[in-house]
Write an enzyme that holds these catalytic residues in place. Structure first.
Site, mmCIF file in Angstrom:
data_model
loop_
_atom_site.group_PDB
_atom_site.id
_atom_site.type_symbol
_atom_site.label_atom_id
_atom_site.label_comp_id
_atom_site.label_asym_id
_atom_site.label_seq_id
_atom_site.Cartn_x
_atom_site.Cartn_y
_atom_site.Cartn_z
ATOM 1 N N VAL A 10 0.888 -1.160 0.000
ATOM 2 C CA VAL A 10 0.000 0.000 0.000
ATOM 3 C C VAL A 10 0.923 1.206 0.000
ATOM 4 O O VAL A 10 1.635 1.451 0.971
ATOM 5 C CB VAL A 10 -0.940 0.011 1.222
ATOM 6 C CG1 VAL A 10 -1.802 1.268 1.214
ATOM 7 C CG2 VAL A 10 -1.808 -1.245 1.229
ATOM 8 N N LEU A 11 0.937 1.900 -1.118
ATOM 9 C CA LEU A 11 1.861 3.016 -1.289
ATOM 10 C C LEU A 11 1.339 4.216 -0.514
ATOM 11 O O LEU A 11 0.359 4.846 -0.891
ATOM 12 C CB LEU A 11 2.005 3.348 -2.776
ATOM 13 C CG LEU A 11 2.330 2.142 -3.668
ATOM 14 C CD1 LEU A 11 2.462 2.565 -5.112
ATOM 15 C CD2 LEU A 11 3.578 1.441 -3.196
ATOM 16 N N ASP A 12 2.005 4.498 0.571
ATOM 17 C CA ASP A 12 1.565 5.571 1.452
ATOM 18 C C ASP A 12 2.796 6.148 2.135
ATOM 19 O O ASP A 12 3.734 5.420 2.469
ATOM 20 C CB ASP A 12 0.587 5.014 2.495
ATOM 21 C CG ASP A 12 -0.061 6.107 3.325
ATOM 22 O OD1 ASP A 12 -0.251 7.228 2.803
ATOM 23 O OD2 ASP A 12 -0.375 5.846 4.498
ATOM 24 N N GLY A 13 2.804 7.445 2.305
ATOM 25 C CA GLY A 13 3.867 8.071 3.076
ATOM 26 C C GLY A 13 4.991 8.681 2.262
ATOM 27 O O GLY A 13 5.964 9.193 2.847
#
Length: 158
Positions: A10-13
């Site tokens: 989950v591409l986050d941050g």
């Protein structure tokens, strides 16, 4: 060592990471893309059969026009640059989600470079599914309501 058959990212941050380094958020996104490529190679080298990357949620359309355009171009360029390597290495890429919302140039690149060329070649050693525009809410209650059969219908399994 036990190797997972399927890794989900989950591409986050990326923006927070860039801010912590004092650099532009676009550089954070660029580094995030490089990380995906490295993780894909790492997984392939270890026998991982599938990697799913949730790359863009419906909430991301609410970001600035410049940032959305940058993310779309980053994906388009990244896929284009990776095409020959992925084909040589037997990596199957599947773009799923609401492709009709993507910029026309990205839709055309997906159709021309991935759906027409790659699928004709068959097998793969790892499948990277770039999930575009799938609704991903941060609300834990929504996550609990998602049923496994829904995901099985949307994603290939290893």
């Amino acid at each position: 060592m036990n190797i997972p058959q399927h890794i989900v990212l989950v591409l986050d941050g990326n923006r927070r990471w860039a801010k912590s380094k004092g650099i532009h958020s676009f550089e954070g996104h660029k580094q995030g893309y490089k990380n995906i490529v490295n993780i894909c190679q790492w997984g392939k080298d270890r026998g991982v059969k599938m990697l799913t990357a949730f790359g863009f949620s419906t909430e991301n359309w609410n970001r600035s026009e410049d940032e959305v355009n940058y993310l779309m171009k980053l994906l388009e360029n990244g896929l284009s640059e990776s095409l020959e390597t992925f084909m040589r290495d037997g990596v199957k890429v599947k773009i799923i989600g609401q492709k009709e919302r993507l910029p026309q140039s990205l839709q055309e690149a997906i159709k021309k470079d991935w759906e027409e060329k790659k699928w004709a070649r068959g097998g793969s050693t790892i499948t990277q599914q770039v999930v575009k525009n799938v609704f991903l809410s941060r609300q834990k209650t929504l996550w609990r309501k998602l049923k496994e059969f829904f995901w099985a219908q949307k994603l290939e399994t290893a």
